[in-house]
Scaffold this motif. Structure first.
Motif, PDB file in Angstrom:
ATOM      1  N   VAL A   1       0.941  -1.245   0.387  1.00 16.94           N
ATOM      2  CA  VAL A   1       0.046   0.101   0.090  1.00 16.94           C
ATOM      3  C   VAL A   1       0.807   1.560   0.093  1.00 16.94           C
TER       4      VAL A   1
ATOM      5  N   ILE B   1       1.800   5.056  -0.413  1.00 19.54           N
ATOM      6  CA  ILE B   1       1.292   6.396   0.740  1.00 19.54           C
ATOM      7  C   ILE B   1       1.271   7.575  -0.033  1.00 19.54           C
TER       8      ILE B   1
ATOM      9  N   ALA C   1      -4.069   9.173  -0.539  1.00 20.17           N
ATOM     10  CA  ALA C   1      -4.437   8.433   0.501  1.00 20.17           C
ATOM     11  C   ALA C   1      -4.435   9.205   1.927  1.00 20.17           C
TER      12      ALA C   1
ATOM     13  N   LEU D   1      -7.512   3.939   4.924  1.00 22.49           N
ATOM     14  CA  LEU D   1      -6.714   3.210   3.826  1.00 22.49           C
ATOM     15  C   LEU D   1      -8.176   2.581   2.553  1.00 22.49           C
TER      16      LEU D   1
ATOM     17  N   ALA E   1      -3.035 -11.238   6.839  1.00 30.57           N
ATOM     18  CA  ALA E   1      -3.117  -9.695   5.868  1.00 30.57           C
ATOM     19  C   ALA E   1      -2.153  -9.549   6.599  1.00 30.57           C
ATOM     20  N   LEU E   2      -0.204  -9.188   5.788  1.00 32.77           N
ATOM     21  CA  LEU E   2       0.607  -8.578   6.550  1.00 32.77           C
ATOM     22  C   LEU E   2       0.273  -7.114   4.869  1.00 32.77           C
ATOM     23  N   VAL E   3       0.724  -5.444   5.702  1.00 34.71           N
ATOM     24  CA  VAL E   3       0.512  -4.845   4.887  1.00 34.71           C
ATOM     25  C   VAL E   3       1.345  -3.792   5.587  1.00 34.71           C
ATOM     26  N   CYS E   4       2.115  -4.101   4.090  1.00 35.39           N
ATOM     27  CA  CYS E   4       3.586  -3.044   3.980  1.00 35.39           C
ATOM     28  C   CYS E   4       3.398  -1.627   3.109  1.00 35.39           C
ATOM     29  N   LYS E   5       3.940  -1.034   2.916  1.00 35.62           N
ATOM     30  CA  LYS E   5       4.583   0.345   2.159  1.00 35.62           C
ATOM     31  C   LYS E   5       5.257   0.008   1.179  1.00 35.62           C
TER      32      LYS E   5
ATOM     33  N   ARG F   1       8.200   0.946   0.062  1.00 35.62           N
ATOM     34  CA  ARG F   1       9.753   0.531   0.635  1.00 35.62           C
ATOM     35  C   ARG F   1       9.620   0.037   1.481  1.00 35.62           C
ATOM     36  N   GLU F   2       8.736  -0.424   1.976  1.00 35.09           N
ATOM     37  CA  GLU F   2       9.087  -2.123   3.211  1.00 35.09           C
ATOM     38  C   GLU F   2       9.371  -2.888   3.069  1.00 35.09           C
TER      39      GLU F   2
ATOM     40  N   THR G   1      10.007  -6.613   4.670  1.00 33.85           N
ATOM     41  CA  THR G   1       8.661  -7.165   5.485  1.00 33.85           C
ATOM     42  C   THR G   1       9.034  -8.698   5.095  1.00 33.85           C
TER      43      THR G   1
END
Lengths: 409, 409
Positions: free
Chosen positions: A193, A195, A199, A204, A222-226, A228-229, A233
């Protein structure tokens, strides 16, 4: 209290001639005065929307329509608006006065039959005028979904409510999965996701929330990250995840950062399947291969929000298409529920994910495009195609994957 | 397009005597006719709310109030409603006609000073009547935030908009973290989200969405699962997570399934800190220890949704309290923005997380409770206390943890 989003509610359209008592029927059903009820013909000029819980169906949205038989300028607008309601109707109630069907109701029935939309004939005002047996017989030739009622006295309203439940499309009760079927119980999906400026604070966007919820409903996590990460992750997991899903904006980076043996796709492609017809839209995307400079295409956005800098539909997709085609296409942009008459002029229609719309409205657009012989695809598939990651992002979906391989050769 | 939730918007209240031109000022600021503007005194009986983007502040909510100086029955209701608006105002605009302040405006100013709410004096209708230098001097003794304007001609409206931005509380621009400060950049939090009857189709509730977003904003990732899948989900990670957060409904199970060396708390406790004052509410929870049967307490819910079976505020918390106390308490329930006059009668106030409210309204409640000498706490802390997991769920918060240890001994 949070509400079920409008797009997931069963859309029940209330149709009928002016003054047949559409608003009164709606008010009797919902028990509240949500429409202006008046005996002056054609009071309701805008569709009035009324969300409620209709057990055991669940969340529904009633849509009260304008008097479709009006004439003159305002009347034309009303008819157009009513047509737009038809497109997103999952279940129709046609309100009539006791008597025979006129050409008006017959036209509506023909349209509902064409679109395979179930409908109910609600014979209203039976406190003022009795329905003749001969008239009832004529109605029965059209449908067995007939309710004799009176919004004024309340007679038959309970029966109408039951008929709504009986007539509701069964697939509404068993909604298809968004992605949990691809992940499986006990599985894990990584949702990427980014940002950005689009946003809003503390939020979200809807497809992200719906995807997380769908995973939970399917006993997955669910493993949610940006974006960049993403790499760090993924590195936190003992095993590779069952699926990686990204916002199309970060497609290239996520494709690069996700190991090749991990299935990967985008939210937009998931929603092409969930809200529309992924097979049809896959065929549409394959038309991009042979687009040539000066070809005319249409890009459609269902939301009417103001485009921001670097907007996906008006800036990014045209840019990627021009790079792919190696020249300038002629691009028309459309927003909201409207669609032009001259569809045949277009080589391709590219639609947004339609996350704010219900499935029927998306399917109705796909059907209209098919009738005009114009291929249709969506944002996510277009982006994947132009960026060269189409095969990879389609692989998780067997039916679409098969069609792709069949048409490719 | 998704909007920023109301509770995260800066609440700007528009106050002033009837007919001072509050609604016209609001319309000039927002550029739309959102209030009914009429020269008949006291047209606006309900607060009109108008969300908009006010750059560089971001998302704001304008609240247009009723004519506070009305008399009689309806007037009483209006005054009460205006008082309720004051409680959730982050920034006030007092609209006056050219001339000196009357007792009415002076009372408002006194109230804003008491609550430390910044305010602006907007001198309206200066196209009809000039503000005398002597009057301006009197106003300046109260505040330097004075704008001379006319909603009719538009003069001074730009200046008023700038003044709003200048006067906005600085902490609004740098919102505190919900949990990302506890997790840290590159860290991971496990969020446990039970899916029950209260969870509408396709949704997550607001505190869950805000927490995920806060983690992304803080360069962390969020691993979301149901309570049933917590153990298998934890087992997917190479290392222990930095924090586990659960809905209070699954508190005991999650406490049991989370390794003892992993920090654990609840969404409700996170929101006691984010929306209110965790230290004050920790002291409040400690009162539970000495509650005795027949003591009178109050349970407050900010939402006015219909209670469902096994509702947390009306069923579960009373049950756990009675088990803890070993007898029946006298429990009063309150919903919405109202609060009773006789606060002193209560031994303890237990408040919901207030996820739909802004921080100022929660702080204003805490202040009212403190003035009445009544301890206040929230749902999550109460549940943790009665279930015997208070220490564990408070440990992640150093300031509250210190207060707990000080008062415990």
């Amino acid at each position: 209290m949070q509400k079920t989003p409008k797009s997931l509610r069963l859309h029940i359209g209330i149709f009928g001639k002016r003054n047949a008592g559409k608003s009164s029927i709606l008010n009797s059903l919902t028990g509240q005065s949500s429409s202006i009820v008046s005996s002056y013909a054609g009071t309701t000029t805008d569709p009035v929307e009324k969300p409620m819980e209709l057990l055991p169906i669940g969340p529904v949205l009633f849509i009260d329509t304008a008097g479709i038989d009006d004439i003159g300028a305002l009347g034309e607008m009303r008819i157009e608006r009513t047509r737009q309601v038809i497109k997103r109707t999952d279940l129709a109630v046609i309100v009539i006065e006791p008597g025979n069907l006129t050409e008006f109701e017959l036209d509506l029935i023909k349209e509902f039959d064409r679109l395979s939309v179930p409908y109910i004939l609600a014979v209203n005002k039976t406190d003022l005028k009795k329905l003749k047996d001969s008239s009832l017989e004529t109605l029965k030739q059209k449908t067995s979904n007939i309710v004799i009622c009176s919004a004024e006295t309340g007679d038959g309203i309970t029966e109408l409510r039951k008929m709504l439940i009986k007539t509701a499309p069964p697939d509404f009760l068993e909604s298809p999965a968004i992605l949990s079927d691809l992940v499986g119980p006990g599985g894990i999906a990584v949702l990427v996701v980014p940002i950005d400026k689009e946003a809003p604070k503390g939020r979200l966007i809807m497809p992200q929330v719906q995807s997380i919820r769908d995973l939970l409903d399917g006993d997955s996590s669910a493993l949610v990250c940006k974006d960049r990460e993403l790499m760090s992750t993924l590195d936190k997991l003992k095993h590779k995840p069952d699926l990686v899903v990204t916002d199309s904006q970060a497609f290239l980076k996520v494709a690069a950062d996700t190991p090749l043996d991990v299935p990967m796709t985008s939210f937009s492609i998931l929603f092409a399947r969930f809200k529309g017809d992924l097979v049809e839209m896959t065929k549409g995307a394959m038309v991009i291969e042979n687009l040539e400079p000066t070809d005319k295409i249409m890009i459609c956005e269902s939301c009417t929000h103001h485009p921001i800098t670097d907007d996906i539909g008006t800036v990014k997709i045209p840019r990627w298409l021009h790079q792919f085609v190696g020249g300038k296409l002629q691009i028309d942009h459309w927003r909201g529920h409207d669609w032009p008459e001259n569809l045949e002029e277009y080589k391709l229609i590219i639609h947004c994910g339609g996350c704010m719309w219900n499935k029927r409205e998306m399917l109705s657009r796909i059907m209209t495009a098919r009738e005009a012989g114009v291929p249709i695809t969506n944002y996510g598939l277009t982006i994947a195609y132009t960026l060269g990651i189409f095969e990879r992002s389609l692989k998780p979906f067997p039916a679409a994957w098969e069609v792709y391989n069949k048409y490719k050769t």
